[in-house]
Design a protein around this motif. Structure first.
Motif, PDB file in Angstrom:
ATOM      1  N   UNK A  27       0.978  -1.197  -0.085  1.00  0.00           N
ATOM      2  CA  UNK A  27       0.201  -0.017  -0.721  1.00  0.00           C
ATOM      3  C   UNK A  27       1.074   1.462  -0.029  1.00  0.00           C
ATOM      4  N   UNK A  28       1.279   2.020  -1.160  1.00  0.00           N
ATOM      5  CA  UNK A  28       1.570   3.382  -0.775  1.00  0.00           C
ATOM      6  C   UNK A  28       1.282   4.441  -0.208  1.00  0.00           C
ATOM      7  N   UNK A  29       2.283   4.860   0.156  1.00  0.00           N
ATOM      8  CA  UNK A  29       1.711   6.737   0.983  1.00  0.00           C
ATOM      9  C   UNK A  29       1.213   7.206  -0.009  1.00  0.00           C
ATOM     10  N   UNK A  40       7.463   1.336 -10.083  1.00  0.00           N
ATOM     11  CA  UNK A  40       7.055   1.515  -8.435  1.00  0.00           C
ATOM     12  C   UNK A  40       7.554   0.583  -7.831  1.00  0.00           C
ATOM     13  N   UNK A  41       6.770  -0.443  -8.352  1.00  0.00           N
ATOM     14  CA  UNK A  41       6.860  -2.132  -8.043  1.00  0.00           C
ATOM     15  C   UNK A  41       8.465  -3.374  -7.492  1.00  0.00           C
ATOM     16  N   UNK A  61       0.799  -8.812  -9.966  1.00  0.00           N
ATOM     17  CA  UNK A  61      -0.906  -8.525 -10.211  1.00  0.00           C
ATOM     18  C   UNK A  61      -1.081  -7.874  -8.745  1.00  0.00           C
ATOM     19  N   UNK A  62      -2.123  -6.766  -8.926  1.00  0.00           N
ATOM     20  CA  UNK A  62      -2.476  -6.462  -7.573  1.00  0.00           C
ATOM     21  C   UNK A  62      -2.043  -5.620  -6.555  1.00  0.00           C
ATOM     22  N   UNK A  63      -0.452  -5.362  -6.529  1.00  0.00           N
ATOM     23  CA  UNK A  63       0.180  -4.391  -5.604  1.00  0.00           C
ATOM     24  C   UNK A  63       0.191  -5.597  -4.841  1.00  0.00           C
ATOM     25  N   UNK A  64       0.650  -6.966  -5.542  1.00  0.00           N
ATOM     26  CA  UNK A  64       1.708  -7.708  -4.536  1.00  0.00           C
ATOM     27  C   UNK A  64       3.083  -8.010  -5.078  1.00  0.00           C
TER      28      UNK A  64
END
Length: 732
Positions: A27-29, A40-41, A61-64
């Motif tokens: 979870x990015x701030x 970024x990931x 996928x899905x910010x993992x």
């Protein structure tokens, strides 16, 4: 023992068909735009990798984020990272296979690093997720005796995960050219300033955060700046910046303070200022041919590898590597899904009075279609070049062209002598020459590009020939090659393909020429009428992907041109050959199929990065020996992916015994054409060139000509080009 086919690859002794991975939610701030997410990931994954003793970490996928081993440190100032339940990834899922592949790439690099330390080798990351092992000492095969250049034996390791879960590790042995330790761009400015006009690529002398060495296009010297200059938008000088990043050691500081400043361009087109002291020139065949051609000619033959020596030495350099992060080592290739075979090759090239599989047989059987332009105009550039010998050489080329056809009633005009392109423009000002082709004889000082532009503006085709080659160059083979280009550009057709498997009406070759500013270019071929070449152009753009509706527009232009030459009928089946990876949107292809009620097959043709394809036998002592493949040999890696040989050593004669023939990697990414038919078509199309009778291209004519056309587009006036007949192969 009968020859067996093989590729220069081994496999990991572990299946990756399903792997369990540890998973972490990110979870990015701060909010970010979607185009920045992947970058970024990947950056976050790299940070966690080094926090956790170089464990393999990548994004999903899905910010993992995922890893093979649990991560104990999850610190980041930019994001909150939380461990969630493990997941299982499957190699038969395309997206998940790409993710597993990235994990494997990191494991290969870590294992290679340990192997290099234990065996006295150097290890570095290279482009396209590959790993290189280099000997510490310069190659013993080449006595180079140079003040600035060293040559090292290098093995490049390229992993490829198949949908079956088998992971291949391709190895390629070559000689790498590298600047000596003392040679940086500051040295070039002092010792080889003449290079600056031809220097194209430079790279950092230090590694970036991801253990890669970044390279750039060299733009030029910035004499108004120095190491202490502070640029607009920066809080410190270039010198202070590189000190803060750890790119300079204390012993280098004195020299760096005296460094010049240069401008470079990044891969995404961004212009940067850099210290000359921290850059070094990139040496390869192309750059060395421009910078030091005499040196390259002296060592060129030694840089080549005979295939048997290449395979044996590659095994000696990298055999026995273990990859502890992945829990496996290397074994001989044994995947039963990999199939080695040879194409039937029932296709033929038809000429006026016979057929064969070689375009040079047009000399014997004559061309299938005569030229359509009515006049051949010989032009000599430079009054001092207007000699009897030069006129005879150009006349010999014209006579060789006449000999390609059973009838040749086209008019050859008197010789025209001009000083430069401005005089040509003046002479053509009030003349109609759309029915003419100019055979232009010139020397190095003539401006070939501007001469061509002036002819194109008036719709005249051009064929150039050099008048200042060494005398031994002017042999029958030279005149016949010039003649073939003259004949093809004048509207003639040397040969027609017959018995081509699969029902295809139109072949299209697509190439994205250029490095930063791309020049999308298309060549096409009507197989039904027998290899009639043409072209289309699109606007220049950034990036490797043809954006927006660009692909749709190019396809429409191609079928419109097809209809104009086929009584208004459209093609029913199109095969699109993409030079390199197909980054474009397949939804455009599907929508185009639906709108125009036709079928399209999309094929990637990759000319680099394929493993060596070879034939293996046993000598009288029972030892394995490796030789080059035959035309049509192939290795089927997946249902729609193969390594294909379109060339053989026999075709290269004596040279064939000294080199390794390079195969192509072929992937069908869309369409219902039979894959073996696709391979047959590519092999047949590689036999056509139009301007080179004695050496056919390795690529099919579709992508070979698209590549040539994309190169032409980078130095031609687009306004002039737009006035040319689309069926004239201007790029030959």
């Amino acid at each position: 023992m009968q020859d067996q086919l093989g590729i220069s690859a081994m496999q990991l002794n572990k299946s990756f068909s399903q792997i369990k991975v540890y998973c972490y939610q990110v979870a990015f701030k701060q909010q970010m735009i979607s185009s920045e997410t992947a970058q970024k990931m990947r950056k976050l994954a790299n940070e966690l990798k080094w926090q956790n003793s170089a464990q393999a970490v990548t994004d999903f996928a899905g910010f993992k984020l995922i890893s093979l081993a649990p991560l104990t440190k999850l610190n980041s100032p930019e994001a909150e990272i939380t461990e969630i339940d493990p997941i299982t990834l499957n190699a038969n899922n395309d997206h998940e296979r790409e993710t597993i592949q990235r994990i494997i790439n990191q494991g290969i690099y870590s294992g290679a690093q340990r192997y290099a330390r234990a065996h006295g080798l150097m290890c570095k990351k290279a482009a396209a997720a590959t790993t290189q092992l280099l000997e510490q000492m310069p190659s013993d095969r080449i006595a180079i005796n140079s003040t600035f250049l060293e040559v090292f034996k290098t093995v490049t390791l390229t992993p490829q995960l198949l949908s079956s879960g088998t992971c291949l590790l391709q190895f390629e042995l070559k000689h790498s050219l590298a600047a000596k330790r003392h040679v940086n761009l500051q040295w070039v400015l002092k010792q080889r300033k003449a290079w600056l006009g031809s220097l194209r690529r430079v790279r950092n002398r230090y590694k970036s955060h991801n253990d890669m060495t970044m390279s750039f296009d060299f733009v030029g010297l910035e004499p108004a700046l120095n190491a202490h200059s502070v640029q607009e938008g920066m809080a410190m000088s270039l010198l202070d910046y590189h000190l803060s990043q750890g790119n300079l050691t204390p012993s280098e500081l004195g020299a760096a303070k005296q460094s010049a400043v240069v401008k470079v361009r990044t891969a995404n087109g961004q212009l940067l200022f850099h210290l000359a002291y921290l850059l070094e020139p990139v040496f390869d065949f192309d750059s060395l041919s421009a910078l030091e051609p005499v040196l390259l000619n002296r060592i060129a033959t030694k840089l080549k590898w005979q295939v048997n020596e290449r395979i044996h030495q590659a095994h000696a350099l990298c055999g026995g590597i273990e990859f502890s992060e992945l829990g496996c080592g290397l074994i001989q290739l044994s995947d039963p899904h990999i199939n080695f075979n040879q194409l039937v090759m029932s296709w033929r090239l038809n000429f006026a009075s016979g057929s064969s599989i070689n375009e040079k047989d047009v000399i014997k059987y004559k061309a299938v279609k005569p030229i359509t332009r009515k006049r051949i105009v010989p032009v000599i550039v430079g009054e001092h070049n207007d000699t009897g010998q030069n006129r005879q050489r150009m006349t010999d080329s014209i006579n060789a062209m006449r000999a390609l056809c059973t009838k040749s009633n086209k008019k050859v005009t008197k010789f025209v002598v001009i000083d430069n392109e401005l005089e040509l423009a003046g002479r053509l000002a009030n003349k109609e020459v759309t029915d003419a082709i100019f055979l232009i004889g010139l020397c190095d000082k003539a401006n070939k590009a501007k001469l061509r532009d002036e002819a194109f503006i008036k719709g005249a085709a051009t064929q150039f020939m050099k008048l200042d080659h060494k005398p031994k160059t002017y042999q029958t083979t030279y005149y016949r090659n010039v003649a073939a280009g003259l004949f093809s550009k004048a509207g003639g057709q040397l040969a027609a393909l017959t018995n081509l498997p699969g029902k295809v009406d139109l072949f299209i070759g697509l190439d994205m020429g250029g490095t930063h500013l791309r020049f999308p270019s298309v060549s096409f071929l009507f197989s039904a009428t027998g290899a009639q070449l043409g072209w289309q152009i699109a606007d220049s753009q950034q990036g490797e992907k043809l954006k927006g509706s660009g692909l749709t527009e190019l396809l429409y232009k191609c079928i419109r041109n097809y209809a104009q030459t086929h009584n208004g009928n459209k093609p029913q089946h199109i095969v699109l050959h993409r030079d390199g990876k197909f980054y474009e949107d397949l939804h455009q292809i599907k929508a185009f199929e639906h709108e125009h009620d036709l079928k399209i097959t999309v094929v990637e043709i990759l000319k680099s990065g394929a493993p060596v394809l070879f034939r293996r036998s046993l000598n009288t002592l029972g030892k394995k020996e490796f030789s080059n493949p035959h035309v049509g040999d192939y290795a089927l890696l997946e249902e729609n992916e193969a390594i294909l040989a379109t060339y053989s050593a026999q075709e290269l004669k004596k040279m064939g015994e000294q080199v390794t023939v390079r195969p192509l990697r072929i992937r069908k990414v869309y369409g219902d054409a039979k894959f073996v038919d696709v391979l047959e078509q590519i092999t047949a199309l590689s036999r056509i060139h139009g301007a080179s009778l004695y050496r056919h291209p390795r690529l099919p004519v579709t992508t070979h000509h698209a590549d040539r056309f994309a190169t032409l587009r980078q130095d031609v006036c687009v306004d002039a080009l737009s006035r040319m007949d689309r069926l004239c192969p201007v790029y030959l």
